[in-house]
Write a protein that holds these residues in place. Structure first.
Motif, PDB file in Angstrom:
ATOM      1  N   PRO A 242      10.976   8.116  -7.765  1.00  0.00           N
ATOM      2  CA  PRO A 242      10.213   7.035  -7.128  1.00  0.00           C
ATOM      3  C   PRO A 242       9.101   7.591  -6.247  1.00  0.00           C
ATOM      4  N   ALA A 243       7.977   6.876  -6.221  1.00  0.00           N
ATOM      5  CA  ALA A 243       6.843   7.281  -5.383  1.00  0.00           C
ATOM      6  C   ALA A 243       6.491   6.164  -4.411  1.00  0.00           C
ATOM      7  N   VAL A 244       6.184   6.564  -3.183  1.00  0.00           N
ATOM      8  CA  VAL A 244       5.702   5.628  -2.163  1.00  0.00           C
ATOM      9  C   VAL A 244       4.267   6.029  -1.832  1.00  0.00           C
ATOM     10  N   GLU A 245       3.354   5.078  -1.946  1.00  0.00           N
ATOM     11  CA  GLU A 245       1.934   5.306  -1.646  1.00  0.00           C
ATOM     12  C   GLU A 245       1.704   5.037  -0.157  1.00  0.00           C
ATOM     13  N   VAL A 246       1.025   5.979   0.501  1.00  0.00           N
ATOM     14  CA  VAL A 246       0.746   5.824   1.936  1.00  0.00           C
ATOM     15  C   VAL A 246      -0.741   5.985   2.192  1.00  0.00           C
ATOM     16  N   HIS A 247      -1.283   5.132   3.060  1.00  0.00           N
ATOM     17  CA  HIS A 247      -2.648   5.300   3.563  1.00  0.00           C
ATOM     18  C   HIS A 247      -2.642   5.121   5.071  1.00  0.00           C
ATOM     19  N   LEU A 248      -3.431   5.948   5.741  1.00  0.00           N
ATOM     20  CA  LEU A 248      -3.570   5.810   7.194  1.00  0.00           C
ATOM     21  C   LEU A 248      -4.272   4.507   7.555  1.00  0.00           C
ATOM     22  N   SER A 249      -5.384   4.265   6.867  1.00  0.00           N
ATOM     23  CA  SER A 249      -6.161   3.046   7.101  1.00  0.00           C
ATOM     24  C   SER A 249      -5.625   1.937   6.200  1.00  0.00           C
ATOM     25  N   GLN A 250      -6.290   0.805   6.278  1.00  0.00           N
ATOM     26  CA  GLN A 250      -5.923  -0.333   5.438  1.00  0.00           C
ATOM     27  C   GLN A 250      -7.051  -0.488   4.400  1.00  0.00           C
ATOM     28  N   PRO A 251      -6.961   0.201   3.258  1.00  0.00           N
ATOM     29  CA  PRO A 251      -8.088   0.219   2.324  1.00  0.00           C
ATOM     30  C   PRO A 251      -8.550  -1.181   1.898  1.00  0.00           C
ATOM     31  N   ALA A 252      -7.628  -2.114   1.766  1.00  0.00           N
ATOM     32  CA  ALA A 252      -7.999  -3.454   1.310  1.00  0.00           C
ATOM     33  C   ALA A 252      -8.907  -4.177   2.297  1.00  0.00           C
TER      34      ALA A 252
ATOM     35  N   PRO B  70     -15.231  -2.885  -0.765  1.00  0.00           N
ATOM     36  CA  PRO B  70     -14.562  -3.482  -1.925  1.00  0.00           C
ATOM     37  C   PRO B  70     -13.979  -2.460  -2.899  1.00  0.00           C
ATOM     38  N   PHE B  71     -14.649  -1.300  -3.073  1.00  0.00           N
ATOM     39  CA  PHE B  71     -14.123  -0.334  -4.053  1.00  0.00           C
ATOM     40  C   PHE B  71     -12.775   0.242  -3.630  1.00  0.00           C
ATOM     41  N   ARG B  72     -12.439   0.108  -2.351  1.00  0.00           N
ATOM     42  CA  ARG B  72     -11.129   0.606  -1.907  1.00  0.00           C
ATOM     43  C   ARG B  72     -10.001  -0.400  -2.154  1.00  0.00           C
ATOM     44  N   ALA B  73     -10.365  -1.590  -2.605  1.00  0.00           N
ATOM     45  CA  ALA B  73      -9.330  -2.606  -2.858  1.00  0.00           C
ATOM     46  C   ALA B  73      -8.519  -2.275  -4.102  1.00  0.00           C
ATOM     47  N   VAL B  74      -9.105  -1.463  -4.999  1.00  0.00           N
ATOM     48  CA  VAL B  74      -8.383  -1.081  -6.218  1.00  0.00           C
ATOM     49  C   VAL B  74      -7.565   0.171  -5.953  1.00  0.00           C
ATOM     50  N   SER B  75      -6.283   0.132  -6.312  1.00  0.00           N
ATOM     51  CA  SER B  75      -5.450   1.341  -6.242  1.00  0.00           C
ATOM     52  C   SER B  75      -4.776   1.565  -7.585  1.00  0.00           C
ATOM     53  N   TYR B  76      -5.181   2.653  -8.257  1.00  0.00           N
ATOM     54  CA  TYR B  76      -4.470   3.039  -9.484  1.00  0.00           C
ATOM     55  C   TYR B  76      -3.053   3.507  -9.137  1.00  0.00           C
ATOM     56  N   ALA B  77      -2.923   4.198  -8.007  1.00  0.00           N
ATOM     57  CA  ALA B  77      -1.604   4.730  -7.624  1.00  0.00           C
ATOM     58  C   ALA B  77      -0.592   3.599  -7.456  1.00  0.00           C
ATOM     59  N   ALA B  78      -1.065   2.463  -6.953  1.00  0.00           N
ATOM     60  CA  ALA B  78      -0.139   1.340  -6.708  1.00  0.00           C
ATOM     61  C   ALA B  78       0.511   0.856  -8.000  1.00  0.00           C
ATOM     62  N   LEU B  79      -0.156   1.087  -9.139  1.00  0.00           N
ATOM     63  CA  LEU B  79       0.409   0.642 -10.422  1.00  0.00           C
ATOM     64  C   LEU B  79       1.680   1.427 -10.779  1.00  0.00           C
ATOM     65  N   ALA B  80       1.819   2.604 -10.174  1.00  0.00           N
ATOM     66  CA  ALA B  80       3.003   3.425 -10.479  1.00  0.00           C
ATOM     67  C   ALA B  80       3.945   3.557  -9.289  1.00  0.00           C
ATOM     68  N   ALA B  81       3.498   3.126  -8.107  1.00  0.00           N
ATOM     69  CA  ALA B  81       4.308   3.324  -6.903  1.00  0.00           C
ATOM     70  C   ALA B  81       5.372   2.241  -6.784  1.00  0.00           C
ATOM     71  N   ALA B  82       6.507   2.629  -6.162  1.00  0.00           N
ATOM     72  CA  ALA B  82       7.537   1.631  -5.867  1.00  0.00           C
ATOM     73  C   ALA B  82       7.034   0.670  -4.796  1.00  0.00           C
ATOM     74  N   GLY B  83       6.184   1.165  -3.901  1.00  0.00           N
ATOM     75  CA  GLY B  83       5.613   0.334  -2.853  1.00  0.00           C
ATOM     76  C   GLY B  83       4.533   1.093  -2.129  1.00  0.00           C
ATOM     77  N   SER B  84       3.793   0.381  -1.285  1.00  0.00           N
ATOM     78  CA  SER B  84       2.652   0.980  -0.583  1.00  0.00           C
ATOM     79  C   SER B  84       2.701   0.621   0.897  1.00  0.00           C
ATOM     80  N   ILE B  85       2.311   1.583   1.736  1.00  0.00           N
ATOM     81  CA  ILE B  85       2.291   1.379   3.187  1.00  0.00           C
ATOM     82  C   ILE B  85       0.900   1.763   3.677  1.00  0.00           C
ATOM     83  N   SER B  86       0.197   0.820   4.289  1.00  0.00           N
ATOM     84  CA  SER B  86      -1.193   1.060   4.688  1.00  0.00           C
ATOM     85  C   SER B  86      -1.450   0.498   6.073  1.00  0.00           C
ATOM     86  N   GLY B  87      -2.304   1.195   6.820  1.00  0.00           N
ATOM     87  CA  GLY B  87      -2.839   0.612   8.034  1.00  0.00           C
ATOM     88  C   GLY B  87      -2.092   0.956   9.303  1.00  0.00           C
ATOM     89  N   PHE B  88      -1.029   1.750   9.198  1.00  0.00           N
ATOM     90  CA  PHE B  88      -0.234   2.088  10.383  1.00  0.00           C
ATOM     91  C   PHE B  88      -0.519   3.493  10.901  1.00  0.00           C
TER      92      PHE B  88
END
Ligand code: DQA
Length: 157
Positions: A98-108, A112-130
């Motif tokens: 399992p993979a968890v996607e993490v971002h420091l910022s909140q890309p969404a 606008p180009f940061r709203a797309v995440s290819y990694a999210a298509l394979a990740a169990a979940g994503s954590i952003s903005g914290f």
């Protein structure tokens, strides 16, 4: 609590510059600070941490494949490759951890180009903005996913 293989924490391009890179977006913590936080989280949870950073897409592919053999879970901040890399998506889909996607910022909430995440298509979940806390949350989630998989009876036989 059962022992599991280490969690591999993989970081993509420009994250080596944290601390001086766009501090208004990414804050003042350095990558070394984040590594220390990850090692603390691992120690608290009783799991080893392998912590890597590279500016090169193919190196991330190699490390994802290695994690498929040697890790119980992946925590990945693919940085800009999040928004561009089918190779990373395929690598994450190609391994049975399992993979968890993490971002420091909140890309969404950014360009606008940061709203797309290819990694999210394979990740169990994503954590952003914290900020750096997201890595600790990601490791926590990754360990729970790995332990749940380990305690599940074998399927199909
Ligand atoms: C990032 C967000 C990405 O959009 C960006 O390219 C990065 C860092 C983050 O952690 O907030 O390099 O992944």
């Amino acid at each position: 609590m059962s022992n599991i293989k280490p969690v591999h924490v993989l970081n993509g391009p420009n994250l080596n510059l944290l601390g001086s890179r766009e501090p208004e977006v990414y804050g003042h913590a350095t990558l070394a600070d984040i590594e220390a936080l990850c090692r603390d989280a691992g120690a608290r949870l009783g799991v080893g941490i392998v912590f890597e950073q590279t500016n090169h897409e193919g190196q991330l592919v190699d490390w994802i494949q290695r994690a498929g053999r040697e890790a119980s879970a992946i925590v990945i901040n693919p940085a800009a490759y999040t928004h561009t890399s089918i190779a990373l998506l395929d690598a994450l889909k190609g391994v049975d951890v399992p993979a968890v996607e993490v971002h420091l910022s909140q890309p969404a909430a950014r360009e606008p180009f940061r709203a797309v995440s290819y990694a999210a298509l394979a990740a169990a979940g994503s954590i952003s903005g914290f900020g750096p806390l997201g890595y600790a949350l990601g490791i926590d989630a990754a360990v729970q996913l790995a332990r749940a998989r380990q305690s599940k009876p074998l399927e199909g036989n």
